[in-house]
Design an enzyme around this catalytic site. Structure first.
Site, PDB file in Angstrom:
ATOM      1  N   ALA A   3      41.312  33.764   5.069  1.00  0.00           N
ATOM      2  CA  ALA A   3      40.107  34.314   3.586  1.00  0.00           C
ATOM      3  C   ALA A   3      40.362  36.090   3.921  1.00  0.00           C
ATOM      4  O   ALA A   3      40.641  36.303   5.258  1.00  0.00           O
ATOM      5  CB  ALA A   3      38.969  33.910   4.098  1.00  0.00           C
TER       6      ALA A   3
ATOM      7  N   ASP B  80      38.273  38.835   3.413  1.00  0.00           N
ATOM      8  CA  ASP B  80      36.382  38.730   3.259  1.00  0.00           C
ATOM      9  C   ASP B  80      36.550  39.876   2.392  1.00  0.00           C
ATOM     10  O   ASP B  80      35.206  39.960   2.197  1.00  0.00           O
ATOM     11  CB  ASP B  80      35.932  39.405   4.513  1.00  0.00           C
ATOM     12  CG  ASP B  80      36.341  37.352   5.675  1.00  0.00           C
ATOM     13  OD1 ASP B  80      36.431  36.223   4.845  1.00  0.00           O
ATOM     14  OD2 ASP B  80      36.883  36.971   6.668  1.00  0.00           O
TER      15      ASP B  80
ATOM     16  N   GLY C  32      38.472  41.593  -0.684  1.00  0.00           N
ATOM     17  CA  GLY C  32      38.933  41.152  -1.758  1.00  0.00           C
ATOM     18  C   GLY C  32      38.563  39.472  -2.444  1.00  0.00           C
ATOM     19  O   GLY C  32      38.265  39.655  -3.259  1.00  0.00           O
TER      20      GLY C  32
ATOM     21  N   GLY D 103      30.590  43.576   1.046  1.00  0.00           N
ATOM     22  CA  GLY D 103      29.060  43.866   0.818  1.00  0.00           C
ATOM     23  C   GLY D 103      27.937  42.564   0.161  1.00  0.00           C
ATOM     24  O   GLY D 103      26.987  42.641   0.507  1.00  0.00           O
TER      25      GLY D 103
ATOM     26  N   VAL E 128      30.346  35.694   6.676  1.00  0.00           N
ATOM     27  CA  VAL E 128      31.096  35.218   5.480  1.00  0.00           C
ATOM     28  C   VAL E 128      31.177  33.439   5.833  1.00  0.00           C
ATOM     29  O   VAL E 128      32.568  33.699   7.153  1.00  0.00           O
ATOM     30  CB  VAL E 128      32.611  36.167   6.304  1.00  0.00           C
ATOM     31  CG1 VAL E 128      33.346  35.914   5.354  1.00  0.00           C
ATOM     32  CG2 VAL E 128      32.082  37.324   6.152  1.00  0.00           C
TER      33      VAL E 128
ATOM     34  N   TYR F 172      31.145  33.024  10.127  1.00  0.00           N
ATOM     35  CA  TYR F 172      31.606  33.929  10.968  1.00  0.00           C
ATOM     36  C   TYR F 172      30.622  35.026  10.648  1.00  0.00           C
ATOM     37  O   TYR F 172      29.907  35.026   9.130  1.00  0.00           O
ATOM     38  CB  TYR F 172      33.436  34.700  11.085  1.00  0.00           C
ATOM     39  CG  TYR F 172      33.845  34.869  12.260  1.00  0.00           C
ATOM     40  CD1 TYR F 172      33.956  33.532  12.774  1.00  0.00           C
ATOM     41  CD2 TYR F 172      33.950  35.967  12.971  1.00  0.00           C
ATOM     42  CE1 TYR F 172      35.314  34.089  13.758  1.00  0.00           C
ATOM     43  CE2 TYR F 172      34.631  35.920  13.623  1.00  0.00           C
ATOM     44  CZ  TYR F 172      34.983  34.820  14.094  1.00  0.00           C
ATOM     45  OH  TYR F 172      36.132  35.029  15.714  1.00  0.00           O
ATOM     46  N   GLU F 173      30.301  35.646  11.846  1.00  0.00           N
ATOM     47  CA  GLU F 173      29.508  36.942  11.562  1.00  0.00           C
ATOM     48  C   GLU F 173      30.305  38.375  11.897  1.00  0.00           C
ATOM     49  O   GLU F 173      30.943  37.714  13.051  1.00  0.00           O
ATOM     50  CB  GLU F 173      28.456  37.504  12.728  1.00  0.00           C
ATOM     51  CG  GLU F 173      27.188  36.920  11.611  1.00  0.00           C
ATOM     52  CD  GLU F 173      26.916  35.602  11.111  1.00  0.00           C
ATOM     53  OE1 GLU F 173      27.582  34.670  11.869  1.00  0.00           O
ATOM     54  OE2 GLU F 173      25.698  35.361  10.960  1.00  0.00           O
TER      55      GLU F 173
ATOM     56  N   HIS G 256      43.830  31.903  15.884  1.00  0.00           N
ATOM     57  CA  HIS G 256      43.927  32.557  14.117  1.00  0.00           C
ATOM     58  C   HIS G 256      43.907  34.186  14.782  1.00  0.00           C
ATOM     59  O   HIS G 256      43.789  34.310  15.793  1.00  0.00           O
ATOM     60  CB  HIS G 256      42.955  32.192  13.449  1.00  0.00           C
ATOM     61  CG  HIS G 256      41.366  32.283  14.055  1.00  0.00           C
ATOM     62  ND1 HIS G 256      40.874  31.681  15.060  1.00  0.00           N
ATOM     63  CD2 HIS G 256      40.570  33.978  13.972  1.00  0.00           C
ATOM     64  CE1 HIS G 256      39.917  31.777  15.966  1.00  0.00           C
ATOM     65  NE2 HIS G 256      39.607  33.571  14.674  1.00  0.00           N
TER      66      HIS G 256
ATOM     67  N   HIS H 199      42.406  38.262  13.329  1.00  0.00           N
ATOM     68  CA  HIS H 199      41.467  38.483  12.136  1.00  0.00           C
ATOM     69  C   HIS H 199      42.266  40.435  12.221  1.00  0.00           C
ATOM     70  O   HIS H 199      42.815  41.398  12.832  1.00  0.00           O
ATOM     71  CB  HIS H 199      40.790  39.082  12.749  1.00  0.00           C
ATOM     72  CG  HIS H 199      38.996  37.716  13.125  1.00  0.00           C
ATOM     73  ND1 HIS H 199      38.013  37.428  12.151  1.00  0.00           N
ATOM     74  CD2 HIS H 199      39.524  37.167  14.383  1.00  0.00           C
ATOM     75  CE1 HIS H 199      37.898  36.282  13.095  1.00  0.00           C
ATOM     76  NE2 HIS H 199      38.398  36.086  14.385  1.00  0.00           N
TER      77      HIS H 199
ATOM     78  N   ASP I 271      46.964  66.123  -0.301  1.00  0.00           N
ATOM     79  CA  ASP I 271      46.324  65.162   0.166  1.00  0.00           C
ATOM     80  C   ASP I 271      46.039  63.698  -0.054  1.00  0.00           C
ATOM     81  O   ASP I 271      47.259  63.450  -0.419  1.00  0.00           O
ATOM     82  CB  ASP I 271      45.191  65.588  -1.897  1.00  0.00           C
ATOM     83  CG  ASP I 271      44.151  64.829  -1.852  1.00  0.00           C
ATOM     84  OD1 ASP I 271      43.678  64.656  -0.679  1.00  0.00           O
ATOM     85  OD2 ASP I 271      43.828  65.004  -2.959  1.00  0.00           O
TER      86      ASP I 271
HETATM   87 CO    CO Z   1      37.984  34.879  15.447  1.00  0.00          CO
END
Ligand code: CO
Length: 648
Positions: free
Chosen positions: A306, A308, A310, A315, A389, A392-393, A442, A444, A592
């Site tokens: 995932a 999460d 895009g 949000g 999600v 998951y949090e 997995h 993240h 910049d």
């Molecule tokens: Co995990």
């Protein structure tokens, strides 16, 4: 979660907007939707994917003076379900016009919450789906959870151009049960989200549902521990920060809070007051993308990865934070106003939490000759939000410290993703967490986009590592070591990996501003936990999440470059975002520039992560490095009368 409003409650008109970076109000979102509807150009089945403040140019923002007129614009992405077509629209809210309406061919916006709900309904109504579950002894559809995972892109010509999700199923034993304890292994429903129907049922194998419940809610716990006394955080005189709209000042920090459907919390124009002026540090900081590649090759798990931000909009999945639970102490909340796919305004109450925390000692010294101690307590300002999600949090925390340091931390909790195994089997690619239940390995990966402006708009980035001086006449005892700095002149030189054994960090320098010691002022990016990706270099997921390939990326500022995996990662074939942005190998010296930091949390699940995971953290720091001439916190007063807390 969010509450939908038929009439916006706390709407403010654009007249009340006091800064160009104030997030869109409920009224402004409704006005933008009304303009689009009134155009007559919307198809019969159109979804509003996102409605976001179209941020004004940096020049406008940085030169804005209170009282200047503010032109308010919204950037809207819509999906025409019938035409499978995506359009980007810019509307002027203050002008009441549509400024642009562009068809973006060959892309899919994120999967919308309404689609989650409709997908579940569509699956449960499908006879083949019901038959596949009946084969597994599941007949009560009310207890089936259908989780629409993003489909990715796996070179299948048949799937290209179709708006797809790959739905995984879980079964609750009763309505409040934790369904993740009973995954329906080997069954994937591939759903066309435009037609909202199953186009393919992948039925690899029938595996029995695991036998044990995995409940964690208080109602299921027979005996709670009784040895815990209350901790109360009190601030009897109130907080030390002040808020005006979404502008915040705390101690010497000045910044603005923003919130977008895609990124969630955004911090704008972060600066530190020093000698009577605000010295800028970061123009804009936000999570730009994340990806969670799963490491199990079995049919239910080998396409799980995932994005999460895009693919779902982190949000849009923000929680309403509750006093005393998510944040502790004197809290200032900010609501967020977003939209659902029908274009209705959705209020997210208490989406962002801001509070102060005591963080131990700031500094201390005891002079044993004089028996005198100086000690100061440290505190930090915490600005955070939490997103759910699916299983998951993720909690996302910005920390501002009194000494000019800025921290970013992600807390990972919620429920690990699970798979079922036949009795007696274990799995090489995961950990058994309950009988016949395992959690696949997995990772993240989070990428944070940091539009830096250390003491001004033009900066340079250096790689710094430490070198042990070879023993010799200059180093007779072999004890010497020194820091070696290398200017990163181009985008490709700035594609860097962490190197903890050589104490690598990166510094963002303003070459044209010197501190009192004659050194150019700088901030250092200090990595925390990190790791590499373990997926094959030519795998689909690696191509799509190219930002995993390096921990540091630096680009010259381009307002069109906002997302580490590109504008539309959902079903994207790959190569977008940072690999594409940096392909031209542009100069990044004294310009910049934007720093992009990728951090990877390696998750080989533990039995203790089940049935709900104790929060795990991953973080990095930005610390002033010669930005000040000396410790800038000598003016932090002692907590009580001189030395009283140290001399009993
Ligand atoms: Co995990």
């Amino acid at each position: 979660m969010a509450t939908q409003l038929s009439t916006p409650e706390t709407a403010a008109s654009s007249d009340a907007i006091r800064h160009p970076l104030e997030p869109l109000t409920a009224e402004e979102i409704a006005a933008a939707v009304a303009l689009i509807r009134a155009s007559g150009r919307l198809g019969a089945r159109t979804r509003f994917a996102s409605i976001t403040l179209h941020e004004p140019s940096k020049e406008r923002v940085l030169h804005y003076q209170p009282g200047d007129p503010i032109a308010r614009e919204a950037f809207i992405v819509i999906l025409d379900n019938d035409a499978n077509a995506v359009f980007e629209i810019v509307v002027s809210i203050t002008g009441g016009d549509i400024l642009s309406w562009c068809h973006i061919p060959g892309v899919q916006p994120h999967i919308m919450y309404d689609e989650f709900v409709e997908c579940e309904v569509a699956c449960k109504a499908d006879p083949a789906f019901r038959a596949a579950l009946a084969k597994r002894g599941v007949t009560n559809m009310d207890l089936v959870m259908v989780e629409p995972w993003s489909a990715g892109e796996y070179g299948d010509a048949e799937e290209r151009g179709v708006r797809l999700t790959r739905a995984l199923m879980f079964v609750r034993a009763e309505p409040n049960d934790n369904g993740y304890a009973r995954p329906v292994e080997g069954l994937v429903a591939v759903v066309d989200l435009n037609a909202m129907r199953i186009v393919r049922l992948e039925d690899a194998s029938v595996v029995p549902l695991p036998p044990e419940a995995g409940n964690y809610a208080a109602e299921y716990i027979p005996a709670m521990r009784t040895d815990r006394k209350p901790i109360a955080i009190t601030q009897p005189e109130g907080t030390s920060f002040s808020v005006d709209g979404h502008a915040v000042t705390w101690q010497k920090w000045h910044f603005r809070i923003g919130f977008t459907p895609r990124e969630g919390l955004v911090l704008h124009t972060i600066g530190y007051e020093d000698g009577g002026r605000i010295r800028p540090v970061i123009y804009r900081a936000a999570l730009s993308e994340m990806v969670v590649p799963y490491g199990d090759p079995s049919p239910s798990h080998n396409r799980k990865n995932a994005f999460d931000v895009g693919e779902y909009g982190i949000g849009l999945m923000a929680n309403a934070l509750e006093l005393g639970c998510d944040c502790l102490g004197e809290i200032r909340y900010f609501d967020a106003f977003l939209n659902d796919s029908r274009g209705e305004v959705v209020r997210y109450p208490n989406a962002v939490c801001m509070h102060e925390e005591d963080t131990g000692i700031l500094w201390k010294h005891y002079d044993w000759r004089t028996n005198h101690t100086e000690v100061r307590r440290a505190r930090r300002l915490v600005v955070s939000f939490i997103a759910t999600v699916g299983n998951y949090e993720y909690g996302f925390y910005w920390y501002l410290y009194q000494d000019g340091a800025i921290g970013y931390e992600v807390k990972l909790t919620g429920i690990i993703n699970t798979g079922a195994l036949p009795p007696g089997e274990t799995r090489k690619y995961g950990t058994m967490v309950a009988p016949q239940l395992y959690a696949p390995n997995h990772q993240h990966f989070f990428n944070v986009r940091l539009d830096m402006m250390v003491d001004g708009p033009t900066n340079s980035v250096y790689e710094v590592h430490t070198v042990a001086e070879p023993p010799g006449p200059e180093n007779p005892h072999g004890n010497a070591f020194f820091a070696e700095s290398t200017l990163l002149k181009t985008e490709q030189e700035a594609r860097q990996l962490v190197d903890p054994l050589n104490a690598r960090y990166w510094k963002i320098v303003n070459p044209s501003v010197r501190n009192g010691l004659g050194q150019p002022v700088a901030y250092k990016l200090a990595p925390g936990e990190n790791t590499r990706s373990f997926v094959a270099a030519d795998s689909f997921v690696r191509q799509r999440a190219g930002f995993m390939g390096n921990h540091l990326w630096v680009t010259p500022y381009d307002p069109a470059e906002q997302y580490a995996a590109g504008d539309y990662p959902n079903q994207h074939p790959g190569g977008a975002g940072l690999p594409a942005y940096t392909a031209a190998n542009r100069s990044i010296e004294n310009s910049d520039l934007v720093v992009w930091y990728t951090m990877g949390h390696h998750h080989l699940p533990r039995p203790e992560d089940w049935p709900v995971m104790p929060a795990s953290t991953i973080s990095f720091m930005l610390k002033p490095l010669g930005f000040f001439d000396r410790n800038p916190t000598l003016d932090v007063p002692p907590e009580m009368a001189h030395g009283a807390c140290c001399h009993e």
